[in-house]
Design an enzyme around this catalytic site. Structure first.
Site, PDB file in Angstrom:
ATOM      1  N   HIS A 293       0.837  -1.212   0.000  1.00 26.37           N
ATOM      2  CA  HIS A 293       0.000   0.000   0.000  1.00 26.37           C
ATOM      3  C   HIS A 293       0.870   1.260   0.000  1.00 26.37           C
ATOM      4  O   HIS A 293       0.466   2.285   0.526  1.00 26.37           O
ATOM      5  CB  HIS A 293      -0.957   0.038   1.197  1.00 26.37           C
ATOM      6  CG  HIS A 293      -1.702  -1.237   1.429  1.00 26.37           C
ATOM      7  ND1 HIS A 293      -2.959  -1.465   0.911  1.00 26.37           N
ATOM      8  CD2 HIS A 293      -1.354  -2.372   2.087  1.00 26.37           C
ATOM      9  CE1 HIS A 293      -3.360  -2.679   1.270  1.00 26.37           C
ATOM     10  NE2 HIS A 293      -2.404  -3.252   1.972  1.00 26.37           N
TER      11      HIS A 293
ATOM     12  N   LYS B 159      16.886  20.948 -12.924  1.00 27.03           N
ATOM     13  CA  LYS B 159      16.136  19.705 -13.143  1.00 27.03           C
ATOM     14  C   LYS B 159      16.926  18.597 -13.828  1.00 27.03           C
ATOM     15  O   LYS B 159      17.697  18.833 -14.741  1.00 27.03           O
ATOM     16  CB  LYS B 159      14.882  19.999 -14.000  1.00 27.03           C
ATOM     17  CG  LYS B 159      13.748  20.665 -13.272  1.00 27.03           C
ATOM     18  CD  LYS B 159      13.239  19.890 -12.069  1.00 27.03           C
ATOM     19  CE  LYS B 159      12.303  18.766 -12.452  1.00 27.03           C
ATOM     20  NZ  LYS B 159      11.061  19.242 -13.050  1.00 27.03           N
TER      21      LYS B 159
ATOM     22  N   SER C 183      15.535  20.343 -18.051  1.00 28.65           N
ATOM     23  CA  SER C 183      14.363  21.170 -18.316  1.00 28.65           C
ATOM     24  C   SER C 183      14.806  22.413 -19.064  1.00 28.65           C
ATOM     25  O   SER C 183      15.902  22.929 -18.834  1.00 28.65           O
ATOM     26  CB  SER C 183      13.709  21.552 -16.986  1.00 28.65           C
ATOM     27  OG  SER C 183      12.987  22.759 -17.128  1.00 28.65           O
TER      28      SER C 183
ATOM     29  N   GLU D 142       9.630   7.592 -17.620  1.00 33.04           N
ATOM     30  CA  GLU D 142       8.309   8.140 -17.965  1.00 33.04           C
ATOM     31  C   GLU D 142       7.855   7.673 -19.346  1.00 33.04           C
ATOM     32  O   GLU D 142       6.679   7.372 -19.560  1.00 33.04           O
ATOM     33  CB  GLU D 142       8.348   9.665 -17.907  1.00 33.04           C
ATOM     34  CG  GLU D 142       8.469  10.177 -16.481  1.00 33.04           C
ATOM     35  CD  GLU D 142       8.747  11.665 -16.420  1.00 33.04           C
ATOM     36  OE1 GLU D 142       8.106  12.341 -15.622  1.00 33.04           O
ATOM     37  OE2 GLU D 142       9.606  12.154 -17.169  1.00 33.04           O
TER      38      GLU D 142
END
Ligand code: ARG
Length: 466
Positions: free
Chosen positions: A163, A290, A284, A297
């Site tokens: 969980h 970044k 980025s 992804e």
């Protein structure tokens, strides 16, 4: 009045006008099915043998046609023969090529006793058989990479979660290896699927089989299939083998995606479990600090695309009456796309996993957070013959005491433990350590080191690159 078969087309005799431009554009498939060209020529070569052995070609014709097919193959491979605007599909383009080299008299003989329907049903199988081997190796490469990372970090602990909450400490290696076994099952699925793909529909003709006495088994053997379809209607009309392949591709995608999701979380500042290598992350355009986990992804994103390819194909198949329907032309793009997607994704994914750095100290420190050793306390009580129901209750009270007093399990004084239960003697402290907990979990498939080593050796024996 047209009433003739034009170059690039395989029909025309009964038509008085040619197809409208819009229809020709709609019908066309050369922009995607051309990748099957070499398989089509291999089919023609096998079919030629069947025609010869049934007496429809004499020795000289067969020899000449064989040479023509060799030439055609060379031209296709060199790129000097390619589909033209007027070609409807890979089959019609290649017949145009055949006739350009052999002339209509000889070249026109090869089509006897076959149909694009049995051709395409066979070609897609031949093609998938080959591509399955490529995907198989790429998956094995990833399994190898993960196993190597597990071997490198033997003995490091991390928080295991259920969980998403801290649950029990596990070895980092054990967690990493958990991502290999679904991939192993994908390889097993491919192995099972190979039995079903290994059946040739060539010789089924349009749907009813041949009347020319051609031998489908001869063709199948030439093309490297183990057998021929039992039913010519089924052979030309079914694509379940293609859908099953796409299902396996989707599962591989989903399995990568689950790992990807963890990698994304692990790379956050809050978790800080891993750092991705510069070569496998991106920056980025606006935020100079970044470093983004784009490979992970894209893996997660592309798994959606793979599922789409599967469901699209299933929807195409649903409700098609027997036998062949042109809808089946729509089987190719989704499966081609799934193959291309995984061929692009798997090497990048393997590279990302091979190069990411683990902050093992940080993981280790968090391994006991969230009272993750509570189960060990409860199980220690069971070993003292306390019924588990009671052991669970006692440990729950201990956790509650710790929460109220902002203490870790091991920080509770002996006297307080004794107040909670007479069974909580100071010896319980032996199991209140991450390493003790992991070591004690030694059943088959558990997280202790010997069990993890067993996994690595099993993977290396059977499931890494050949
Ligand atoms: N291009 C077709 C396909 O991919 C080949 C079979 C066409 N057959 C036909 N009778 N129109 O399915």
């Amino acid at each position: 009045m047209e009433n003739e078969t034009k170059p690039g087309s395989l029909w025309g005799g009964r038509f008085e006008s040619s197809a409208a431009d819009t229809v020709a554009a709609l019908s066309k498939s050369t922009h995607f099915d051309w990748r099957l060209a070499e398989y089509d020529i291999a089919g023609s070569r096998a079919h030629l043998k069947a025609l010869f052995s049934a007496g429809y070609l004499n020795n000289d014709e067969a020899e000449r046609l064989k040479k023509v097919l060799d030439q055609l193959l060379e031209r296709v491979q060199a790129g000097s023969f390619a589909p033209k605007e007027q070609d409807e599909d890979v089959h019609s383009a290649l017949e145009r090529g055949l006739i350009e080299i052999a002339g209509a008299e000889l070249g026109g003989k090869l089509r006897a006793g076959r149909s694009r329907n049995d051709q395409i049903a066979t070609l897609i199988r031949s093609y998938l058989k080959d591509e399955a081997e490529v995907i198989d190796q790429l998956v094995r490469e990833l399994i190898e990479v993960i196993s190597n990372r597990a071997q490198e970090h033997l003995g490091s602990a991390m928080p295991g979660r259920t969980h998403m909450q801290n649950a029990q400490p596990v070895l980092l290696s054990h967690h990493l290896l958990a991502h290999t076994w679904p991939l192993v099952r994908d390889l097993e699925r491919l192995r099972d699927w190979r039995v079903r793909v290994d059946v040739s529909p060539y010789g089924a003709g349009a749907l009813a089989g041949t009347s020319l006495g051609l031998d489908p088994i001869l063709v199948a053997t030439e093309l490297g299939f183990s057998s021929t379809t039992q039913n010519s209607i089924d052979g030309t009309a079914s694509r379940d083998v293609v859908a099953e392949f796409n299902f396996i591709m989707s599962l591989i995608g989903i399995n990568l995606s689950r790992f990807a999701e963890e990698i994304i979380i692990w790379a956050t500042t809050e978790f800080g479990y891993i750092k991705l290598d510069d070569a496998y992350s991106t920056g980025s355009s606006i935020m100079p600090q970044k470093k983004n986990p784009d490979v992970a992804e894209l893996a997660r994103g592309k798994s959606g695309r793979l599922i789409g390819n599967l469901t699209g194909l299933l929807a195409t198949m649903k409700g098609l009456p027997l036998a062949y329907n042109r809808d089946l032309q729509e089987d190719k793009e989704p499966v081609f796309d799934s193959i291309d997607t995984l061929k692009l994704l798997l090497p990048a994914f393997s590279g990302m996993v091979a190069t990411m750095k683990f902050d093992v100290d940080r993981m280790e420190r968090q391994a006991s957070a969230g009272f993750s050793l509570a189960t060990d306390v409860a199980e220690w009580l069971v070993k003292q013959r306390v019924p588990f129901r009671e052991a669970h209750e006692i440990t729950g009270k201990l956790v509650s005491y710790c929460e109220k007093n902002s203490l870790g399990l091991h920080e509770v004084p002996d006297s307080e433990m004794a107040k909670i239960s007479k069974f909580l003697t100071p010896e319980v402290r032996d199991v209140m350590s991450v390493s003790g907990s992991i070591k004690s979990r030694n059943g088959a498939g558990a997280t202790s080191l010997p069990r993890v080593l067993e996994q690595i050796s099993e993977l290396r024996k059977s499931w890494v690159r050949k």
